[in-house]
Enzyme design. Sequence first.
Site, PDB file in Angstrom:
ATOM      1  N   TRP A 102      22.230 -14.544  28.370  1.00 42.22           N
ATOM      2  CA  TRP A 102      21.588 -13.890  27.995  1.00 42.22           C
ATOM      3  C   TRP A 102      21.024 -12.382  28.053  1.00 42.22           C
ATOM      4  O   TRP A 102      21.724 -11.489  27.067  1.00 42.22           O
ATOM      5  CB  TRP A 102      19.761 -13.586  27.363  1.00 42.22           C
ATOM      6  CG  TRP A 102      20.019 -15.698  26.971  1.00 42.22           C
ATOM      7  CD1 TRP A 102      19.531 -16.811  27.765  1.00 42.22           C
ATOM      8  CD2 TRP A 102      20.650 -15.782  25.736  1.00 42.22           C
ATOM      9  NE1 TRP A 102      20.015 -17.829  26.421  1.00 42.22           N
ATOM     10  CE2 TRP A 102      19.728 -17.617  25.213  1.00 42.22           C
ATOM     11  CE3 TRP A 102      21.068 -14.992  24.498  1.00 42.22           C
ATOM     12  CZ2 TRP A 102      19.909 -17.781  24.035  1.00 42.22           C
ATOM     13  CZ3 TRP A 102      20.979 -15.682  23.083  1.00 42.22           C
ATOM     14  CH2 TRP A 102      20.571 -17.160  22.964  1.00 42.22           C
ATOM     15  N   ASP A 160      13.304  -9.092  30.202  1.00 41.72           N
ATOM     16  CA  ASP A 160      13.673  -9.687  28.628  1.00 41.72           C
ATOM     17  C   ASP A 160      12.623 -11.074  29.733  1.00 41.72           C
ATOM     18  O   ASP A 160      13.648 -12.169  31.090  1.00 41.72           O
ATOM     19  CB  ASP A 160      15.273  -9.762  28.603  1.00 41.72           C
ATOM     20  CG  ASP A 160      15.427 -11.174  27.932  1.00 41.72           C
ATOM     21  OD1 ASP A 160      14.001 -12.079  26.929  1.00 41.72           O
ATOM     22  OD2 ASP A 160      16.066 -11.755  27.507  1.00 41.72           O
ATOM     23  N   LYS A 184       9.721 -19.778  22.039  1.00 40.75           N
ATOM     24  CA  LYS A 184       9.180 -20.750  22.963  1.00 40.75           C
ATOM     25  C   LYS A 184       8.261 -21.174  24.110  1.00 40.75           C
ATOM     26  O   LYS A 184       7.898 -22.147  23.914  1.00 40.75           O
ATOM     27  CB  LYS A 184      10.545 -20.095  24.756  1.00 40.75           C
ATOM     28  CG  LYS A 184      11.669 -19.809  23.415  1.00 40.75           C
ATOM     29  CD  LYS A 184      12.684 -19.033  25.071  1.00 40.75           C
ATOM     30  CE  LYS A 184      14.172 -19.198  25.040  1.00 40.75           C
ATOM     31  NZ  LYS A 184      14.925 -20.681  24.722  1.00 40.75           N
TER      32      LYS A 184
END
Length: 314
Positions: A102, A160, A184
């Site tokens: 990511w 992040d 999530k």
Amino acid sequence: MVKIHNFGAGPAKLPEEVYEIIKKELTNYENSGISLLETSHRSGTYLKLNTEIQAVVRRLLNVPDNYKILFLSGGGQGEFAAVPLNLISRTGTADYVVTGAWSAKAAKEAKKYGKVNVVTPHTERYEGIPDQSTWKLDPNASYVHICTNETIHGVPLVADMSSNFMSKKVDVSKFGVIYGGAQKNIGTSGVALVIVREDLLNHALPICPSILDWTVNVKADSILNTPPMFAVLQWIESKGGLEKMAELATKKSSLVYNIIEESNGFYYAPVAKNARSKMNIPFRIGSAKGDDALEKEFLKGAEALGLIQLKGHR
């Protein structure tokens, strides 16, 4: 019917109690006679909810007064573009600590808008976080982007936190920007939670779309457009806040890691112990590369027992 146990990393399983709340609110939100999903984001009902959810975030994370809280479209990947579009103008360069897929995607996206310096050594396999002594930081960088909770002084630190948002306490004041997709831990897919320090506003590149411009969205109080309407944050607060979430995350992840460690090599965790996640637990069967035939058999047997979405990200 076999009881389903959903192991999806995101969209992740909702708490049973949240299911019940959604059922009640789906057709008659707060006695309005209509669903929250069909409530105008300009209505008093939604404006009240918008204010309440921001207040919950501020309480849970002890967000300082000089930070703005935004709920934006596009999820975490939308912020891969929003971060450089809003911050890279100061020097035209940015540092990226690439420790996984990511952060690599975030760095790739940022290259569209300025010069990106990948500060960590190149690797084909992400099995841990390189020692900070190996990082090659650029003192001219507009910001440093990470996917962890380390702190670097001197330039704004952008984190992040898609995977671990609201799973534990963090010191927001150590960051310039924190962002993450909600799916999530804290809400529905498609929305990103962004916490941005006020002095980092008003620096967007001229080409920055309004929908990604943090300053524009602050002025619109996160309702520049119609936002997703569901959240899990009130449930987190009602269950004891982030201290309780951290306790549960440790308990649940330890159960899985203990099985891996005690399997005599049947299960294999490809991540260094000091870098293991309490949110997402990658594992293979047979070896680091995995035994494809055995893994397919495992997944087939697991699904028959109601254990779904164990295959994970490719």
